[in-house]
Design an enzyme around this catalytic site. Sequence first.
Site, PDB file in Angstrom:
ATOM      1  N   ARG A  96       0.823  -1.211   0.000  1.00 16.37           N
ATOM      2  CA  ARG A  96       0.000   0.000   0.000  1.00 16.37           C
ATOM      3  C   ARG A  96       0.854   1.257   0.000  1.00 16.37           C
ATOM      4  NH1 ARG A  96      -4.146  -0.169   4.627  1.00 16.37           N
ATOM      5  NH2 ARG A  96      -5.281  -1.416   3.117  1.00 16.37           N
ATOM      6  N   TYR A  97       1.952   1.237   0.748  1.00 14.62           N
ATOM      7  CA  TYR A  97       2.837   2.397   0.851  1.00 14.62           C
ATOM      8  C   TYR A  97       4.125   2.085   0.091  1.00 14.62           C
ATOM      9  CZ  TYR A  97      -0.247   3.239   4.852  1.00 14.62           C
ATOM     10  OH  TYR A  97      -1.335   3.421   5.649  1.00 14.62           O
ATOM     11  N   ARG A 149       7.131   0.057   2.243  1.00 16.13           N
ATOM     12  CA  ARG A 149       6.919  -1.096   3.120  1.00 16.13           C
ATOM     13  C   ARG A 149       5.782  -1.988   2.611  1.00 16.13           C
ATOM     14  NH1 ARG A 149       5.499   3.684   4.874  1.00 16.13           N
ATOM     15  NH2 ARG A 149       3.600   4.080   6.018  1.00 16.13           N
ATOM     16  N   CYS A 190      -4.090 -18.201  14.303  1.00 18.32           N
ATOM     17  CA  CYS A 190      -3.975 -17.375  15.513  1.00 18.32           C
ATOM     18  C   CYS A 190      -4.265 -18.267  16.710  1.00 18.32           C
ATOM     19  CB  CYS A 190      -5.004 -16.254  15.503  1.00 18.32           C
ATOM     20  SG  CYS A 190      -4.762 -15.113  14.141  1.00 18.32           S
ATOM     21  N   CYS A 231     -10.125 -13.701  17.553  1.00 14.69           N
ATOM     22  CA  CYS A 231     -10.709 -12.528  18.200  1.00 14.69           C
ATOM     23  C   CYS A 231     -11.970 -12.125  17.423  1.00 14.69           C
ATOM     24  CB  CYS A 231      -9.707 -11.385  18.204  1.00 14.69           C
ATOM     25  SG  CYS A 231      -8.111 -11.894  18.861  1.00 14.69           S
ATOM     26  N   CYS A 255     -11.854  -9.135  14.851  1.00 13.34           N
ATOM     27  CA  CYS A 255     -10.681  -9.099  13.966  1.00 13.34           C
ATOM     28  C   CYS A 255     -10.965  -8.406  12.632  1.00 13.34           C
ATOM     29  CB  CYS A 255     -10.202 -10.521  13.694  1.00 13.34           C
ATOM     30  SG  CYS A 255      -8.743 -10.547  12.642  1.00 13.34           S
ATOM     31  N   ARG A 262      -9.410  -8.967   9.987  1.00 17.29           N
ATOM     32  CA  ARG A 262      -9.257  -9.957   8.907  1.00 17.29           C
ATOM     33  C   ARG A 262     -10.151 -11.163   9.169  1.00 17.29           C
ATOM     34  NH1 ARG A 262      -3.470  -8.604   9.037  1.00 17.29           N
ATOM     35  NH2 ARG A 262      -3.411  -6.651   7.861  1.00 17.29           N
ATOM     36  N   ASP A 271     -12.257  -0.880  12.410  1.00 17.40           N
ATOM     37  CA  ASP A 271     -12.644  -0.778  10.998  1.00 17.40           C
ATOM     38  C   ASP A 271     -14.050  -1.358  10.797  1.00 17.40           C
ATOM     39  OD1 ASP A 271     -10.093   0.211  10.114  1.00 17.40           O
ATOM     40  OD2 ASP A 271      -9.303  -1.812  10.451  1.00 17.40           O
ATOM     41  N   ASP A 308      -8.106   3.912   9.623  1.00 13.08           N
ATOM     42  CA  ASP A 308      -7.650   3.352   8.351  1.00 13.08           C
ATOM     43  C   ASP A 308      -8.719   3.717   7.333  1.00 13.08           C
ATOM     44  OD1 ASP A 308      -5.879   1.870   6.787  1.00 13.08           O
ATOM     45  OD2 ASP A 308      -5.671   0.377   8.382  1.00 13.08           O
ATOM     46  N   LYS A 354      -3.539   4.831   6.552  1.00 16.27           N
ATOM     47  CA  LYS A 354      -3.860   5.255   7.925  1.00 16.27           C
ATOM     48  C   LYS A 354      -3.619   6.746   8.086  1.00 16.27           C
ATOM     49  CE  LYS A 354      -2.590   0.998  10.309  1.00 16.27           C
ATOM     50  NZ  LYS A 354      -2.255   0.260   9.081  1.00 16.27           N
TER      51      LYS A 354
HETATM   52  S1  SF4 Z   1      -6.902  -9.780  16.018  1.00 21.62           S
HETATM   53 FE1  SF4 Z   1      -7.204 -11.174  14.266  1.00 21.62          FE
HETATM   54  S2  SF4 Z   1      -5.158 -11.519  13.449  1.00 21.62           S
HETATM   55 FE2  SF4 Z   1      -4.906 -10.676  15.522  1.00 21.62          FE
HETATM   56  S3  SF4 Z   1      -4.759 -12.486  16.848  1.00 21.62           S
HETATM   57 FE3  SF4 Z   1      -6.886 -11.883  16.833  1.00 21.62          FE
HETATM   58  S4  SF4 Z   1      -7.817 -13.105  15.202  1.00 21.62           S
HETATM   59 FE4  SF4 Z   1      -5.611 -13.177  14.905  1.00 21.62          FE
END
Ligand code: SF4
Length: 363
Positions: A101-102, A105, A114, A118, A121, A123, A281, A318, A325
């Site tokens: 994106r940048y 980096r 993971c 979470c 998340c 993603r 997000d 973001d 960001k």
């Molecule tokens: S926030 Fe998303 S990427 Fe980060 S540990 Fe939790 S589930 Fe995994």
Amino acid sequence: MIPHLQMQVNHGPDWHEILSRCVSTGNELAEYLPVQAQTIDKIIARYPMRIPSYYLSLIRSPDDPLGRQAIPSIAELTDKICHEDPLAEDEQTPVPCLVHRYPDRVLFWVSNRCAMHCRFCMRKRRIGTADTVSEAVMDRAFGYIHDHAKIREVVLSGGDPLLLENDALKRILTMLRRISHVEVIRIHTRAPCTLPQRIERPLAEMLKAFHPVYINIHFNHPDEITPRAAQACALLADAGIALGGQSVLLKGVNDDPQTMGRLMRALLRIRVKPYYLHHADPVRGTGHFRTSIEKGLDIMRSLRGHLSGMCVPQYMIDLPGGGGKIPLLPEYVKAMSCGGIIVENYQGRTYRYPAEVHSDSGT
Ligand code: SF4
């Protein structure tokens, strides 16, 4: 703390063993907490659940700040407003698993795995769907980084890069260090928070060989900063790795000034410098965690001046569609004129700060 899980924490099982016993079905969860197994199973058919026994042991009820982060909510299925990929990461992916994106980096998704899934998340669309990123896919990413000399920093992300075995991680780091224009390697992880047993001395020693390595660690609530988590961070810091803190502003978890202040102070105490506070997000299935920007700015106002500047993260949004960001700041400058600026300090008092005085004589 749940008594029968306390014992597991104290006896210190190996991280592989903890992962093999994660709670991942409604019935398993119902053994520990008052939840409806059927409802949980309905949600996890769409968004998988995984809770390691260590993190589960810190949860007192499904609605407490840690429970909300780990336990599926029916609101995940009714969210029709948010998008699967609001940051357009998939569109900025020139080769699989690499987001560019940048200019200087790239973000390199080295794992989809993971320790915990979470619920908030960003993603959510990927997590828990596939475990491994093949070596062939990684080799294409190394080739892309090699061919783009402007890339100075590679951010290992996922999923959680520290869920890879040491050998797999070492291969990635070795390949990156062979590319002369890659100056800095950064790792984004939540393992010290959700599975601190993963942070063992051999890992820290291995990472040390690839400096400069920076690690940003994701913590969202002061109750996550346990002695075990502190020990994990100390191992990394003692290996000379600069640790940054990343948190997400989450409704019902940390969206009040006291909790956020406690979190930031606790991070600094365990040698993790607060770096970013992300506004959540608009990711599908996570809308119930989102707060208003005004609330985020109020929290930032409550931190600045009241806590050491070392404790104050940058509050970031973001931009949708891959715009990147940007930091958001409470309005401290109230007026500007050629005579100076009028500013408000952390106590709400107004001051005039004089403009630069130009001397006619010059020097
Ligand atoms: S926030 Fe998303 S990427 Fe980060 S540990 Fe939790 S589930 Fe995994």
